[in-house]
Write an enzyme that holds these catalytic residues in place. Structure first.
Site, PDB file in Angstrom:
ATOM      1  N   GLU A 429       0.561  -0.869  -0.067  1.00 28.50           N
ATOM      2  CA  GLU A 429       0.488  -0.098   0.144  1.00 28.50           C
ATOM      3  C   GLU A 429       0.880   1.657  -0.046  1.00 28.50           C
ATOM      4  OE1 GLU A 429      -2.170   0.384   3.671  1.00 28.50           O
ATOM      5  OE2 GLU A 429      -3.055   2.248   3.505  1.00 28.50           O
ATOM      6  N   ASP A 502      -1.105  -1.082   6.204  1.00 29.36           N
ATOM      7  CA  ASP A 502      -0.772  -0.386   6.867  1.00 29.36           C
ATOM      8  C   ASP A 502      -2.044  -1.419   8.528  1.00 29.36           C
ATOM      9  OD1 ASP A 502       1.334   1.016   6.498  1.00 29.36           O
ATOM     10  OD2 ASP A 502      -0.905   3.508   6.246  1.00 29.36           O
ATOM     11  N   ASP A 504      -3.692  -0.618  10.559  1.00 27.69           N
ATOM     12  CA  ASP A 504      -5.058   0.101  10.738  1.00 27.69           C
ATOM     13  C   ASP A 504      -6.144  -0.657  10.268  1.00 27.69           C
ATOM     14  OD1 ASP A 504      -4.649   1.318   8.553  1.00 27.69           O
ATOM     15  OD2 ASP A 504      -3.819   3.121   9.185  1.00 27.69           O
ATOM     16  N   ASP A 506      -7.313   1.939   7.707  1.00 32.42           N
ATOM     17  CA  ASP A 506      -7.294   1.567   6.483  1.00 32.42           C
ATOM     18  C   ASP A 506      -6.796   0.410   5.803  1.00 32.42           C
ATOM     19  OD1 ASP A 506      -9.119   4.284   5.971  1.00 32.42           O
ATOM     20  OD2 ASP A 506      -7.727   5.590   6.502  1.00 32.42           O
TER      21      ASP A 506
END
Ligand code: 1YM
Length: 641
Positions: A429, A502, A504, A506
């Site tokens: 990403e 990541d 998280d 997102d």
């Protein structure tokens, strides 16, 4: 198996073939495997006998319990298994049913002998593979009882006592033999999925499932609408294009046909076919009959009502099935299964039966419901146009790659080793993390493909837009396999496809988008275990220049327990991959000797459930998604499919 024409059951109709030693010697031959799958299969074998009794019209309720000791009890309110003495062997019929392989009752003659089991085997196989099994029969005011151990009779059939003469039914309790099964703990969810499916497929039948172990639960599945309600259930996470579920039912040459369908605004086809309550993932003649009837009937109607013009050409089957959810369920006396996995129906008369029932009743439905008919035709025409546009786009991409000599995407930093077995590709990403990954990687075997931000949600886009998306095109060319009908696993360029995002929300969302794309376009990559999720650390803990990484909150705590919690300690919470330099990224997430990878699997392998999972997560209905995420917090955290 010989058929007997007598209407009433009598003990001599049971044919005796073999003893049970064969089953214990080679269990896999009878129940497919001794893994969790085979274990759960035992339950279905017993339940199938109760369902047969329901199909014969004598039973309307089945209760299944997982007992505290992990044994299973199945209770039905059918006639009760026969207890009279078998004339040839001189033992009670129920004992024959449980101790002789391939013993069965009458076939045909009104009722279908469904025997949903993998190989049409039944109670005797379950008995052979159980540490112990007890049967209770409620019949004519008496309670009969018999016990077996590892398939052998340990007590003669006896009358335990009296019961209400109105009560009737069979009750079987068994404990799987742990010397045979690799896994002996029953999974509630697995049983629930199959039992609910059986209830959908047998309208009016009530099936309950109770877990009496630690986490006590009970659910009842009962659908008066049968497969009509199944279609509504499958569409509940989607937006239906019309309220009614189209339903066709009829008999042709002794084959019972039932079809239910409804369109939604998705682009995927979502049709499931069953024969005698067994799923046929590879389809077969019944499914072909359905497709023929649907294509022909809709085209005829659209032409007759002048909804399509001569110049439009015919609507293809795939145009009409775009966004269609359907259940095709037939009952046939002597099903022939073909294909490598024996999951494809071969009986040619089933094609005619389904075609005939669906053509006749769908024509009638369209005439009676012009608004729905128009919606279906319009949706099909839009789909036809999109298909033509998509073909153009695809031809264009193909031509381009041919000219470029299979040009790999520009952003891909490929590895030098050309043996796919040694190679892995990291889908990363963001460009900055992609840059660190390129510096960090081991060039020989690790390729890096950075993706820019959020990728297209394939669940919500039509084929032409999908083909136009740069990120998707880059993945397709990098993987090398092609997609859909052109998919060829032997061309796969990397045996590990690793999604690195990541840690998280997102990141989780991007992982899900990527998995949705892979699942819809190249499901074999997931089925064959080539897809992984990288796990970057959540915390960096530093004490006296010594660095520790923690991948979870618990791990952070245990590290702190170990090194002490004094003030000099520095703790950094990583918000994204971008906060790590190349060396840290290598140490924590990419070094094959230290990293943690999670393989993506298809839990339960129930295709209808996997479809619901994806449409729930990626579709546009908010409420089911919120409910799903709340109910499956663990799923979202682990992102296993
Ligand atoms: C908890 C499991 O096995 N129920 C059950 C089984 C049978 C009958 C009724 C039954 C069938 C018939 C006549 C018939 C079975 N019978 C046979 C056999 N529940 C469970 N309920 N009377 C009772 O098919 O004619 C096998 S299973 F072989 F005896 F017919």
């Amino acid at each position: 198996m010989e058929k007997n024409s007598a209407e009433e059951y009598s003990a001599d109709q049971i044919q005796i073939l073999e003893g049970l030693e064969a089953v214990r010697k080679r269990p896999g031959m009878y129940i497919g495997s001794t893994s969790a799958r085979g274990l759960h299969h035992l339950v279905y074998e017993i339940v199938d006998n109760s369902v047969d009794e329901a199909l014969a019209g004598f039973c309307d309720s089945i209760e299944v319990s997982i007992n505290e000791n992990n044994s299973i009890t199945v209770l039905d309110d059918g006639r009760g298994m026969p207890v009279d003495i078998h004339p040839k062997v001189g033992i009670p019929a129920v004992e024959v049913i449980f101790t002789k392989l391939h013993a069965g009752g009458k076939f045909g003659g009104g009722a279908y002998k469904v025997s949903g089991g993998l190989h049409g085997v039944g109670a005797s196989v379950v008995n052979a593979l159980s540490d112990w099994l007890e049967v209770r029969i409620y019949r004519e005011g008496k309670i009969y009882y018999q016990r077996y151990e590892k398939g052998n009779v340990v007590s003669k059939l006896e009358v335990l006592g009296e019961c209400d003469p109105e009560k009737h039914g069979s009750e079987v309790t068994f404990l799987p033999d742990e010397t045979i099964f690799e896994e002996t703990v029953f999974d509630y969810k697995t049983l629930r999925t199959r039992l609910r499916e059986m209830a959908f497929l047998t309208k009016g039948l009530k099936i309950s499932l109770e877990d009496k172990r630690e986490e006590k639960k009970k659910e009842t599945f009962h659908y008066e609408g049968g497969i009509k309600e199944f279609v509504q259930y499958l569409n509940k996470t989607k937006t239906a294009l019309y309220d009614k579920v189209i339903y066709c039912e009829g008999d042709r040459n002794g084959i019972h046909v039932e079809v239910a369908m409804q369109h939604n605004d998705d682009y995927n086809e979502n049709c499931y076919s069953f024969v005698n309550n067994i799923t046929t993932p590879e389809g077969g003649t019944h499914y072909t009959g359905f497709k023929n009837a649907l294509t022909k009937t809709i085209n005829d109607y659209a032409k007759k009502m002048k909804l399509i013009k001569e110049s439009d050409g015919v609507l293809q089957g795939e145009d009409i099935r775009e966004g269609l959810t359907a259940i095709i369920s037939i009952k046939i006396e002597d099903p022939q299964f073909e294909g490598q996995t024996k999951q494809k129906l071969g009986n040619s008369d089933a094609r005619y039966a389904v075609d005939s029932v669906v053509s006749e009743q769908l024509t009638y439905f369209l005439e009676q419901n012009p608004a729905e008919a128009k919606t279906i035709c319009e949706k099909s025409i839009v789909s036809q146009r999109a298909r033509m546009a998509a073909r153009k786009a695809r031809d264009l991409t193909r031509r381009k790659t041919a000219l470029d000599g299979m040009a790999l995407p520009g952003k891909l930093a490929d590895c030098s080793d050309k043996n796919p077995k040694n190679c892995e590709i990291y889908i990363v990403e963001g460009d900055s993390a992609g840059g660190s990954a390129k510096t960090a990687r081991s060039r020989a075997t690790q390729a890096i493909l950075p993706l820019r931000g959020k990728i297209l949600n394939v669940e919500k886009a039509r084929m032409d837009r999908i083909y136009d998306n740069a990120e998707i095109k880059a993945m397709i060319t990098a993987f090398g396999t092609g997609i859909h009908d052109e998919f060829d696993i032997s061309k796969l360029r990397y045996h590990k496809i690793i999604i690195m995002t990541d840690a998280d929300v997102d990141g989780a969302h991007i992982s899900t988008l990527l998995l949705t794309f892979i699942y819809r376009f190249m499901p074999e990559l997931i089925k064959q275990g080539y897809v992984y999720l990288a796990q970057p650390p959540l915390f960096k803990i530093e004490k006296n220049k010594k660095v520790y990484y923690a991948y979870s909150d618990e791990q952070q705590q245990s590290i702190l327990d170990e090194i002490g919690r004094d003030n000099s300690i520095k703790i950094q919470r990583y918000k994204g991959l971008g906060e790590m330099d190349a060396e840290q990224l290598w140490d924590t997430t990419m070094d094959p000797s230290k990293r943690i990878l999670r393989r993506v699997t298809m839990e339960g392998e129930d295709l209808a459930e996997v479809d619901i999972t994806f449409t729930t997560l990626m579709g546009d209905k908010v409420e089911p998604r919120r409910e799903f995420i709340e109910a499956n917090a663990r799923y979202v955290k682990n992102l296993d499919i």
